[in-house]
Design an enzyme around this catalytic site. Structure first.
Site, PDB file in Angstrom:
ATOM      1  N   LEU A 191       0.807  -1.215   0.000  1.00 53.64           N
ATOM      2  CA  LEU A 191       0.000   0.000   0.000  1.00 53.64           C
ATOM      3  C   LEU A 191       0.839   1.263   0.000  1.00 53.64           C
ATOM      4  O   LEU A 191       1.915   1.323   0.591  1.00 53.64           O
ATOM      5  CB  LEU A 191      -0.908  -0.008   1.231  1.00 53.64           C
ATOM      6  N   HIS A 197      -3.635   4.334  -2.138  1.00 53.16           N
ATOM      7  CA  HIS A 197      -4.608   3.439  -1.492  1.00 53.16           C
ATOM      8  C   HIS A 197      -5.205   4.114  -0.253  1.00 53.16           C
ATOM      9  O   HIS A 197      -6.402   4.035  -0.003  1.00 53.16           O
ATOM     10  CB  HIS A 197      -3.939   2.133  -1.039  1.00 53.16           C
TER      11      HIS A 197
END
Ligand code: PAF
Length: 278
Positions: free
Chosen positions: A30, A34
């Site tokens: 991530l 995100h």
């Protein structure tokens, strides 16, 4: 934060939750792109669920499935800090057990661009996204505009299959030098990373030409191509100026909205970016 590792566990969790649920589908590793989706959901939904699943069916032979970056512990920490209520982290065997044989295919909007360069890619994406929607049953699902065709394909699927999910598009998140955030940026060598912001610079030059009244499709594509051609580390896969909804390539004089999108390779790394011309 709860961590659910099978569709059955996810269903059981979901039945206990009332209010609106937002889903952030991810393949992990991530970054702030995100997390911006998590923030968008947290502003609107009662509970936010993130999924982490590196989906084998959307990778073609010779693509980067095996080496796709993974960082489960860091991802879980980031999601917990971001206030996610649950993480759906199924195994490949839970998602695609033996004898699995059902796939979802969206037709026209998948044919060009990524669909042409990555045959079978969208069949894998729509299949896994529908499975995630079924497991989590979100009222909203959040997708970044960087994967512009993916967003349009998922919208089409949701509409065509009467899914009770609002597909929410979210802005592209960029590094300070303009490079669109992507888990795959980690593959870039130092020299490639230094050169990669040329993509957004050229998109912006084309965007400025559009704002100044340039409407010739060929001229707009050429502005991007010419700039990228001057970067020795960049190999252009495509530059497209397409209808914003159908993604049919535009020729001649273009009326907005249109999608100017590019895929450029730096070494073994394939980078996508786009600009919406409105
Ligand atoms: O955009 C992605 O990360 C993936 O394509 C998605 C939507 C999580 C499906 O695997």
């Amino acid at each position: 934060m709860d961590v659910l590792t099978s569709p059955a566990q996810m269903h059981a969790w979901r039945t206990k939750v009332t209010g609106s649920v937002g889903l952030i589908p991810t393949m992990g590793y991530l970054h702030d792109g995100h997390l911006s989706l998590v923030r968008a959901s947290r502003q609107r939904d009662t509970a936010t669920v993130a999924s982490i699943f590196v989906n084998p069916t959307q990778f073609g032979p010779g693509e980067d499935f095996e080496r796709y970056p993974r960082s489960e512990a860091d991802d879980l920490r980031l999601l917990e800090e971001a206030g996610v209520a649950a993480v759906y982290l199924p195994s490949a065997a839970a998602m695609y057990p033996d004898r699995y044989q059902t796939y979802v295919e969206v037709e026209e909007v998948t044919r060009r661009l990524e669909g042409e360069h990555r045959p079978g890619h969208f069949r894998g994406v729509t299949t896994v996204v529908l499975k995630l929607f079924n497991a989590v049953q979100p009222g909203r699902a959040y997708f970044g505009r960087k994967d512009a065709q993916q967003l349009r394909v998922i919208r089409r699927m949701a509409e065509d299959l009467d899914l009770a999910v609002e597909v929410v598009p979210c802005p592209i998140v960029r590094e300070a030098d303009g490079l669109a955030m992507s888990s795959r940026n980690i593959y870039l060598t130092q020299a490639e990373r230094a050169a990669a912001p040329v993509i957004f610079r050229r998109l912006r030059v084309a965007g400025a030409a559009w704002a100044a009244g340039e409407r010739r499709a060929e001229a707009l594509r050429e502005i991007v191509l010419r700039g990228l051609a001057s970067e020795p580390l960049a190999t252009v896969e495509y530059v497209s100026l397409a209808d914003d909804v159908t993604l049919e390539e535009r020729e001649g004089i273009v009326a907005g909205p249109a999608l100017l999108s590019v895929v450029v390779r730096f070494g073994r790394t394939r980078l996508l970016d786009n600009l919406e011309l409105v």
